[in-house]
Structures are given as structure tokens and as C-alpha cells.
Write a protein that holds these residues in place. Structure first.
Motif, short mmCIF file in Angstrom:
data_model
loop_
_atom_site.label_atom_id
_atom_site.label_comp_id
_atom_site.label_asym_id
_atom_site.label_seq_id
_atom_site.Cartn_x
_atom_site.Cartn_y
_atom_site.Cartn_z
N THR A 384 -92.80 135.02 52.27
CA THR A 384 -92.75 136.17 51.36
C THR A 384 -94.02 136.19 50.53
OG1 THR A 384 -91.56 134.90 49.68
CG2 THR A 384 -90.23 136.18 51.25
N ARG A 385 -94.29 137.37 49.97
CA ARG A 385 -95.55 137.58 49.25
C ARG A 385 -95.31 138.45 48.02
NH1 ARG A 385 -100.42 136.94 47.18
NH2 ARG A 385 -101.87 138.65 47.48
N ARG A 386 -96.02 138.14 46.93
CA ARG A 386 -96.01 138.94 45.72
C ARG A 386 -94.60 139.10 45.15
NH1 ARG A 386 -100.37 141.72 44.27
NH2 ARG A 386 -99.37 143.71 43.89
N PHE A 387 -94.03 140.31 45.16
CA PHE A 387 -92.76 140.57 44.49
C PHE A 387 -91.55 140.15 45.33
CE2 PHE A 387 -95.81 144.08 44.08
CZ PHE A 387 -96.29 143.78 42.81
N VAL A 388 -91.77 139.86 46.61
CA VAL A 388 -90.66 139.59 47.53
C VAL A 388 -90.22 138.13 47.39
CG1 VAL A 388 -89.87 139.91 49.90
CG2 VAL A 388 -91.88 141.15 49.08
N GLY A 389 -88.93 137.90 47.52
CA GLY A 389 -88.46 136.53 47.46
C GLY A 389 -87.08 136.34 48.06
N TRP A 390 -86.88 135.20 48.67
CA TRP A 390 -85.56 134.78 49.16
C TRP A 390 -85.50 133.27 49.01
CZ3 TRP A 390 -82.13 138.43 51.44
CH2 TRP A 390 -80.86 137.89 51.75
N GLU A 391 -84.45 132.78 48.40
CA GLU A 391 -84.37 131.34 48.14
C GLU A 391 -84.43 130.55 49.44
OE1 GLU A 391 -81.99 129.66 45.15
OE2 GLU A 391 -81.66 131.54 44.11
N GLY A 392 -85.31 129.53 49.42
CA GLY A 392 -85.48 128.69 50.60
C GLY A 392 -86.59 129.13 51.51
N ILE A 393 -87.23 130.28 51.23
CA ILE A 393 -88.30 130.80 52.07
C ILE A 393 -89.64 130.58 51.36
CG2 ILE A 393 -89.26 132.87 53.17
CD1 ILE A 393 -86.67 131.78 54.43
N PRO A 394 -90.64 130.00 52.05
CA PRO A 394 -91.95 129.75 51.42
C PRO A 394 -92.57 131.04 50.89
CG PRO A 394 -91.80 128.64 53.53
CD PRO A 394 -90.61 129.54 53.44
N HIS A 395 -93.18 130.93 49.71
CA HIS A 395 -93.77 132.10 49.06
C HIS A 395 -95.27 131.92 48.90
CE1 HIS A 395 -93.68 135.71 46.59
NE2 HIS A 395 -94.53 135.10 45.78
N ILE A 396 -96.00 132.99 49.18
CA ILE A 396 -97.45 132.98 49.03
C ILE A 396 -97.78 133.60 47.68
CG2 ILE A 396 -99.65 133.75 49.99
CD1 ILE A 396 -98.19 134.09 52.68
N GLY A 397 -98.40 132.85 46.82
CA GLY A 397 -98.71 133.35 45.48
C GLY A 397 -99.90 134.27 45.44
N ASP A 398 -100.26 134.68 44.24
CA ASP A 398 -101.38 135.60 44.05
C ASP A 398 -102.69 135.04 44.60
OD1 ASP A 398 -99.92 137.58 42.95
OD2 ASP A 398 -100.57 137.28 40.88
N ASP A 399 -102.82 133.71 44.60
CA ASP A 399 -104.08 133.10 45.03
C ASP A 399 -104.09 132.77 46.52
OD1 ASP A 399 -102.24 131.08 45.04
OD2 ASP A 399 -103.39 129.71 43.77
N TRP A 400 -103.07 133.18 47.23
CA TRP A 400 -102.96 132.91 48.67
C TRP A 400 -103.02 131.41 48.96
CZ3 TRP A 400 -101.77 136.53 52.32
CH2 TRP A 400 -101.88 137.87 51.92
N SER A 401 -102.58 130.60 48.00
CA SER A 401 -102.70 129.15 48.13
C SER A 401 -101.88 128.57 49.27
CB SER A 401 -102.29 128.48 46.82
OG SER A 401 -100.96 128.85 46.46
N ASN A 402 -100.87 129.30 49.70
CA ASN A 402 -100.00 128.79 50.76
C ASN A 402 -100.31 129.43 52.11
OD1 ASN A 402 -97.96 126.91 51.36
ND2 ASN A 402 -96.37 128.48 51.32
N PHE A 403 -101.45 130.13 52.20
CA PHE A 403 -101.72 130.86 53.43
C PHE A 403 -101.97 129.93 54.62
CE2 PHE A 403 -104.11 133.42 56.47
CZ PHE A 403 -103.26 134.51 56.58
N ASP A 404 -102.48 128.74 54.37
CA ASP A 404 -102.71 127.81 55.48
C ASP A 404 -101.42 127.54 56.24
OD1 ASP A 404 -105.36 127.66 54.88
OD2 ASP A 404 -105.25 125.72 53.85
N ALA A 405 -100.29 127.54 55.51
CA ALA A 405 -99.00 127.31 56.16
C ALA A 405 -98.67 128.45 57.12
CB ALA A 405 -97.90 127.17 55.12
N VAL A 406 -99.09 129.67 56.78
CA VAL A 406 -98.86 130.81 57.65
C VAL A 406 -99.68 130.66 58.93
CG1 VAL A 406 -98.95 133.32 57.85
CG2 VAL A 406 -98.49 132.27 55.63
N VAL A 407 -100.94 130.29 58.78
CA VAL A 407 -101.81 130.08 59.94
C VAL A 407 -101.24 128.97 60.83
CG1 VAL A 407 -104.09 129.33 60.70
CG2 VAL A 407 -103.87 130.92 58.78
N ASP A 408 -100.81 127.87 60.20
CA ASP A 408 -100.23 126.76 60.97
C ASP A 408 -98.99 127.22 61.74
OD1 ASP A 408 -102.20 125.11 60.00
OD2 ASP A 408 -100.94 124.19 58.45
N ALA A 409 -98.15 128.05 61.07
CA ALA A 409 -96.94 128.54 61.74
C ALA A 409 -97.29 129.42 62.92
CB ALA A 409 -96.08 129.32 60.74
N ALA A 410 -98.33 130.24 62.76
CA ALA A 410 -98.74 131.12 63.87
C ALA A 410 -99.29 130.30 65.03
CB ALA A 410 -99.79 132.10 63.37
#
Length: 608
Positions: A384-410
Motif C-alpha cells: 500500500t502507498r500514501r493514504f491506503v492501508g490494510w493491517e498486515g500489509i507492507p506500506h510504502i511511506g512518503d520517502d519510498w523507503s520500502n520500495f526495494d521490497a517491491v522490486v524484490d517481490a517483483a
């Protein structure tokens, strides 16, 4: 000041929500005349939570007590209601401060983004809302201090503000049950109890939900660098005005609702300008809807700004990017098309995501609303990103700090193992593109080659009644042109629409739901060229609504006096019979006859 999006926890804890309900049976057209009083709680069944802000509520009247159709838990529902109340308090101070020439862009942004987080299918994370409320206490203190400083500078005494302005959550911020109880005490049922009658309550809810949609569009525009002081000022003014909604009469509240429509027109204009400035003017093209071999990321939601960031961050990584749902129009912007790993659009509307995301062999990012509960088959690769959220789901913050996890998942997912047979859909007919076709269109009108325009679009949903919009679109006469926008177009955009005899395309996809602005601009340009009023154009509207952005668009249409509006699949549950009478008598809105679309289509062709 942190943005609201930065407050969503990167990794939340647990999920108690259920899956989105299956399509329900067709609901009788008598829903058009229902009253909210019909769903008042019975003494034996006290309602501990209630929500009827979207079209797809339980039994068409409202979700109560247990988990909502969207998956929202009673706890999240109560925390959202409390957050809205808190935002009203912040707005009271911001509005009064503006009267004294004092304002704060961070406070304005917090109000916008906060309201966005409460839209249907945006944020289901109770931990996130606890963080929002804690941060909101600090923002309210800042807003109060700003107002009092402005009073001192002007030599006036501060007003004794009431209601949410004096809310103090500090003693209970770490007490979830207490927060939930407080939310119930100020939520929708409390607003109903405070209103003198259901008409007052219904009209106040109409304005509140329209404000939610308008603020969502404004938040999208802010992400693109757009700043409209007039819209920001109105947000605070309208939120503050709703604090005293029970003391207002029907004309006052109806006037407020139309002002929301007026402000939403400006918000959509702001967003349109932001898109064009950042990404160039959309141009007609065929958008590929088939996959190609390779690793992949699917981008869903509405935020095209996020899509650009994703394209930039995946450049050279061997990952193909696809849009989904309302993101389809992004493929028509020239600056985005420069990224060759933007392949096209994959999948359909939001409500099919459980099935489609399960089949998508890559990472998935939700950038804004239209999220439903992630299924086990893809929970490990959705973010999820920005305003979106679901408990237990990784969230990408304003700084895209968790984006590497998205690339790894892809890269860890199999990706598409082969090219699919190539398919495509037409898109890119924004208002500038269609106005550029004005000469041929006017000639077609004068020659009789084109006799009528139909605006058919808006939201999609699970109900079978929504096939009405496909039936109308695919059965309009050959001398008609269909303008569409929003995810409602997925009901018919893969159908064949042969051009008119003069070569005018008969299906013009104007873009996202906010591109109702484009349809309005097209109508205005046609009226100007033909020397008539918009109300005199051979133009009909068949609008499908679902959530609060659609409510905002509807209020804009009413503000502009657009004619011949057919709305469905059902009118809002918060609309009382008197409200509906006003809509019908004053604005000509009609509920769709989903059991007999031919009758409606005949009326539309006759300009009724």
C-alpha cells in the motif's frame, strides 16, 4: 509537519476483516424512494457502528454492527468517525484564522489528506487511525495557536468555539476502546440523533461525503504541485459549517451541497492542470491490454504521480510496469509513454481485483482508493502507498523507503512466462483532444451524422444492475457518440464501437473519474460552437456512482445545471424522500430503470 500518509505504519499487525461480498441480487427500483428512517436501529438490536457513505451497503440501506461490505471493521468505522470530528475541530480554527489573514499550508494539507483516508476502500488499518488521531491532536493545537495569535495581532478577542474545536483526546490516545466509544458518540448515528429530522441529516451527509471526494481530488492535485487557495479555504469553511448542521434548514444545506459541487469543479480543474503540466496532454491511442513476457509490477488506484515514480525507480531493472483499474488513462500521457517498460493496462475494474491479483505473477501497488481485502495468494506481494492501508500489509511511506521490497517481490515472482495475444482498447480522448476534433464533429452534427452525445461512466461495482450501463452504451443509435470516464467504462470499453459514417469515433474515453471535468469542458465547447446553452445540447448522462468522489462529481453536475442525468444503480441510502423530490423536481435526476434499459434509452434519445 508530517503528511498524513507518512503516519501509516510500514508494517501493521493483524487483519480481522472479511472478503468483499459477492454480487448481491438485484434490488428493486423502490430503493429510489427509500428513507434513512427505514433503517433506524431497533431497541432489541442496538447499532454499535453504522456506515452508509457508499452505494454498495448491506441490503442497500447501510452496514451496521458487524464488518461492512467493504471489509471495514466496527473499530475502524468508529475511529474514522472520530477522526472526521477531529478534522472538523481543526477546520474551525483554520477557518476563523483565515478571516484574520492567517493560514498554514501544512494544516490545510492535513485536513485534505485526513479526509481522503476515510473514503470507501482506502484505509482499513486501525493502527494507522490511532496514529492519525494522535497527530491530529498536535495539529489542532497548532491551529488553535495560529488563530489566537491572529486574534492578538488584529486586536480582537478569540471566539469561544465549540464542539470538535474543544475535543481533547490526549487522555485516551492509548486506550483503543475509549477512542472507539468516543467515535460512536460523535459518528453518523450521533449526527442523526442531533438533527431535527432526517432531511436535515441527509443533506448534511450529502455535503460531508461530497467534501470527502472533493478533498481526495485536491490531495491528488497537491501531489502534482498544484495549490488553489480558494479550494483550501472552502474545505475549512465547509467542514466548520457542518458542525452546526442540525441548526441549519433545508435551503441552507442544499446551498452548501451545491457550493461543494462548485469547489469540486475547481479541484478537478486543478488536478487536470497538474496532470497536463507534469505528464503532457493526453492523446488518443490504443492502450495495450495484453501482457508480455517478463517480470512485472501492477499499479492500481488513481495516483498517476506515484506511477511516474514507480517507472523511474524500475528503469533498467528488467521489470515491466502495468496499470490497473482507474490508472488505465495514464497510458495516454506522453511523458509516461516515454518509459518503454510501461507496457499498458492489465485487468479490469477494482471489484475484480481478488481474482485478477491472484493471477497477476508479480508485485502489486495500491496508490489510492479502491482496495479490497488482500487474499492469501498474493498478500506477500501487495503493497500500500500514501493514504491506503490494510493491517498486515507492507506500506510504502512518503520517502519510498520500502520500495526495494517491491522490486524484490517483483523479481522473486515468476512474471509472465510468455507473450499474450495482443489486445488493446482506445483511450486518450480528453477535452483538449476532443476540442481539437471540433471541426469534424461540428460538421457531423450539421450533416446529421451525429445527432446525440451520451456521457456514460463513473464508478463500477459488483451489482448485476450495473450491466444497465453496458446495455445503454452498446445500444445507442449509430448516429450517437459515447463519452466515458471512470472505471464504469470497463462494462463496455472492450466492445466494438464502429465510427460514424463521417469517421467520428463513437467511443471517447476521457479518462479517470475526475475527468468528468473533461466531459464538462467538451459539453461547454460544443455549446459555444453551436451558439446554445449546455442545457440545449443533444446530451444525456447515465452516471454510475459508488463512493464519495462520485458524490462530489454529482454535486458539480448539479451546480452546473447539467441536464438529463440518470443515476444508478440506486440512489444514496442517506437520501430521504424529500431530498429525492428536490433532486427530481429541481434538477431532473432520475433513478435508472435497470430492469428495462430500453425505456430509459428511448427517453434519452428524445432528450428527456
Amino acid at each position: 509537519m508530517k503528511s498524513i500518509a507518512s503516519l501509516v505504519p510500514r508494517l501493521a499487525r493483524s487483519s480481522r476483516s472479511r472478503i468483499l461480498a459477492s454480487p448481491r441480487l438485484a434490488v428493486p427500483t423502490q430503493r429510489f424512494a427509500r428513507s434513512f428512517s427505514a433503517v433506524a436501529p431497533r431497541a432489541a438490536e442496538p447499532i454499535t457502528s453504522f456506515c452508509f457513505q457508499c452505494e454498495q451497503t448491506e441490503h442497500g440501506t447501510g452496514c451496521k454492527a458487524h464488518v461492512g461490505v467493504c471489509g471495514k471493521t466496527p473499530t475502524v468505522s468508529a475511529l474514522q468517525d472520530l477522526f472526521i470530528y477531529q478534522l472538523q475541530g481543526i477546520s474551525q480554527y483554520a477557518h476563523e484564522a483565515r478571516k484574520l489573514d492567517a493560514k498554514d499550508a501544512d494544516i490545510d494539507l492535513f485536513i485534505l489528506e485526513g479526509m481522503f483516508s476515510t473514503l470507501t476502500n482506502v484505509n482499513f488499518d486501525q493502527t494507522a487511525f490511532e496514529r492519525y488521531l494522535a497527530h491530529g491532536e498536535r495539529v489542532r493545537a497548532d491551529a488553535k495557536a495560529m488563530y489566537e495569535a491572529a486574534c492578538k495581532a488584529k486586536g480582537v478577542a478569540p471566539k469561544a468555539l465549540h464542539g470538535p474545536a474543544v475535543l481533547n483526546l490526549s487522555p485516551i490516545l492509548n486506550d483503543r476502546p475509549a477512542l472507539e466509544a468516543k467515535g460512536l458518540s460523535v459518528g453518523v448515528m450521533a449526527r442523526k440523533a442531533a438533527a431535527p429530522n432526517d432531511d436535515i441529516h441527509g443533506l448534511a451527509e450529502l455535503s460531508l461525503y461530497g467534501l470527502k471526494g472533493m478533498m481526495a481530488y485536491t490531495a491528488h492535485a497537491r501531489a502534482l504541485g498544484q495549490r488553489c487557495e480558494e479550494v483550501s479555504a472552502f474545505c475549512a469553511e465547509a467542514m466548520a459549517a457542518l458542525v452546526d448542521a442540525p441548526k441549519k434548514d433545508v435551503p441552507e444545506l442544499l446551498s452548501l451541497a451545491l457550493k461543494v459541487g462548485e469547489a469540486n469543479y475547481k479541484a478537478m480543474q486543478e488536478l487536470d492542470q497538474g496532470h497536463d503540466t507534469q505528464f503532457g496532454t493526453p492523446a488518443p491511442c490504443e492502450v495495450q491490454t495484453s501482457a508480455v513476457k517478463g517480470k512485472c509490477i501492477l499499479v492500481s488506484g488513481h495516483d498517476i504521480h506515484d506511477l511516474l515514480a514507480i517507472l523511474e525507480k524500475t528503469a533498467g531493472k528488467g521489470i515491466n510496469v502495468y496499470t490497473h483499474g482507474e490508472m488505465l488513462p495514464a497510458n495516454t500521457y506522453p511523458e509516461l509513454k516515454k518509459h518503454k517498460h510501461l507496457i499498458g493496462n492489465w485487468g479490469g475494474p477494482w471489484q475484480l481485483q481478488k481474482m485478477e491479483f491472484s493471477r497477476f505473477p508479480g508485485a502489486i501497488i495500491m496508490t489510492s482508493n479502491c482496495m479490497v481485502e488482500p487474499q492469501k495468494r498474493y498478500r506477500e506481494r501487495i503493497f500500500t502507498r500514501r493514504f491506503v492501508g490494510w493491517e498486515g500489509i507492507p506500506h510504502i511511506g512518503d520517502d519510498w523507503s520500502n520500495f526495494d521490497a517491491v522490486v524484490d517481490a517483483a523479481l522473486s515472482a515468476p512474471g509472465f512466462i510468455k507473450d499474450e495475444p495482443k489486445t488493446s482498447v482506445p483511450a486518450g480522448y480528453g477535452h483538449k483532444a476532443v476540442v481539437g476534433m471540433a471541426g469534424p464533429i461540428l460538421e457531423a452534427i450539421k450533416s446529421g451524422d451525429v445527432k446525440r452525445f451520451f456521457v456514460i461512466g463513473g464508478c463500477d461495482g459488483t451489482e448485476g444492475e450495473r450491466s444497465y450501463f453496458r446495455d445503454v452504451a452498446t445500444n445507442v443509435p449509430n448516429d450517437s457518440v459515447v463519452i466515458t470516464m471512470g472505471c464504469g467504462k470497463y462494462r463496455f470499453n472492450r466492445e466494438e464501437f464502429k465510427p460514424t459514417a463521417g469517421g467520428i469515433p463513437r467511443l471517447l474515453d476521457a479518462g479517470q473519474c475526475n475527468d468528468a471535468y473533461a466531459a464538462i469542458q467538451i459539453a461547454g465547447a460544443l455549446a459555444g460552437a453551436l451558439g446554445c446553452k449546455v442545457t440545449d445540447l443533444p446530451l444525456s448522462f447515465a452516471i454510475s456512482w459508488f463512493e464519495q468522489k462520485a458524490v462530489a462529481v454529482l454535486l458539480t453536475m448539479l451546480h452546473l445545471g447539467l441536464p438529463n442525468i440518470y443515476l444508478g444503480p440506486a440512489l444514496p441510502a442517506f437520501a430521504t424522500p424529500n431530498m429525492l423530490k428536490i433532486l427530481v423536481d429541481t434538477y431532473g435526476i432520475r433513478g435508472i430503470n435497470h430492469a428495462n434499459y430500453e425505456s430509459d434509452l428511448k427517453q434519452m434519445i428524445q432528450g428527456k
